[in-house]
Design a protein around this motif. Sequence first.
Motif, PDB file in Angstrom:
ATOM      1  N   SER A  20     -45.768 -22.737 -24.813  1.00 32.71           N
ATOM      2  CA  SER A  20     -45.486 -21.931 -23.622  1.00 32.71           C
ATOM      3  C   SER A  20     -44.153 -21.213 -23.745  1.00 32.71           C
ATOM      4  CB  SER A  20     -45.511 -22.801 -22.353  1.00 32.71           C
ATOM      5  OG  SER A  20     -44.465 -23.744 -22.369  1.00 32.71           O
ATOM      6  N   TRP A  78     -44.937 -18.256 -26.070  1.00 28.10           N
ATOM      7  CA  TRP A  78     -45.696 -17.216 -25.370  1.00 28.10           C
ATOM      8  C   TRP A  78     -44.844 -16.518 -24.326  1.00 28.10           C
ATOM      9  CZ3 TRP A  78     -49.842 -14.403 -26.059  1.00 28.10           C
ATOM     10  CH2 TRP A  78     -50.798 -14.832 -26.965  1.00 28.10           C
ATOM     11  N   ALA A  79     -43.965 -17.264 -23.647  1.00 31.01           N
ATOM     12  CA  ALA A  79     -43.079 -16.638 -22.660  1.00 31.01           C
ATOM     13  C   ALA A  79     -42.134 -15.656 -23.335  1.00 31.01           C
ATOM     14  CB  ALA A  79     -42.291 -17.712 -21.904  1.00 31.01           C
ATOM     15  N   THR A 138     -49.378 -17.911 -20.776  1.00 27.38           N
ATOM     16  CA  THR A 138     -48.155 -18.667 -20.512  1.00 27.38           C
ATOM     17  C   THR A 138     -48.311 -19.550 -19.281  1.00 27.38           C
ATOM     18  OG1 THR A 138     -46.868 -16.868 -21.477  1.00 27.38           O
ATOM     19  CG2 THR A 138     -45.665 -18.492 -20.187  1.00 27.38           C
ATOM     20  N   VAL A 154     -38.488 -20.974 -19.040  1.00 26.57           N
ATOM     21  CA  VAL A 154     -39.811 -20.363 -18.908  1.00 26.57           C
ATOM     22  C   VAL A 154     -39.897 -19.539 -17.624  1.00 26.57           C
ATOM     23  CG1 VAL A 154     -42.273 -20.859 -18.678  1.00 26.57           C
ATOM     24  CG2 VAL A 154     -40.922 -22.104 -20.331  1.00 26.57           C
ATOM     25  N   LEU A 169     -40.710 -15.582 -17.539  1.00 28.27           N
ATOM     26  CA  LEU A 169     -41.883 -15.093 -16.820  1.00 28.27           C
ATOM     27  C   LEU A 169     -41.516 -14.068 -15.757  1.00 28.27           C
ATOM     28  CD1 LEU A 169     -44.020 -18.331 -16.461  1.00 28.27           C
ATOM     29  CD2 LEU A 169     -44.616 -16.262 -17.708  1.00 28.27           C
TER      30      LEU A 169
END
Length: 86
Positions: free
Chosen positions: A13, A16-17, A32, A68, A72
Amino acid sequence: MPLLIHLVCAFGSMAWATYAFFFPSRTGLRVTYGLVALTFASGFWLVLIMPAHMAEVCVTGLIYIAYVSCALVLSRNKLAKARQVI
């Protein structure tokens, strides 16, 4: 095994973030979000199985959530700005 699943989800995660920050897309954000949900679920599972190191878990979890969440929010803002320009 639960710890390995948790670590893979958490690092996945974060990766991906970071990717979604540099290349914002709806799919990247959704992946994410899913990985973050899996990280929370596996973390909750680990706390139920091994509650001995709760203080360490909380500090590390807060750092993870801060990173994160920041990635995001910035990714969503970049995606929203990109969609307004088009």
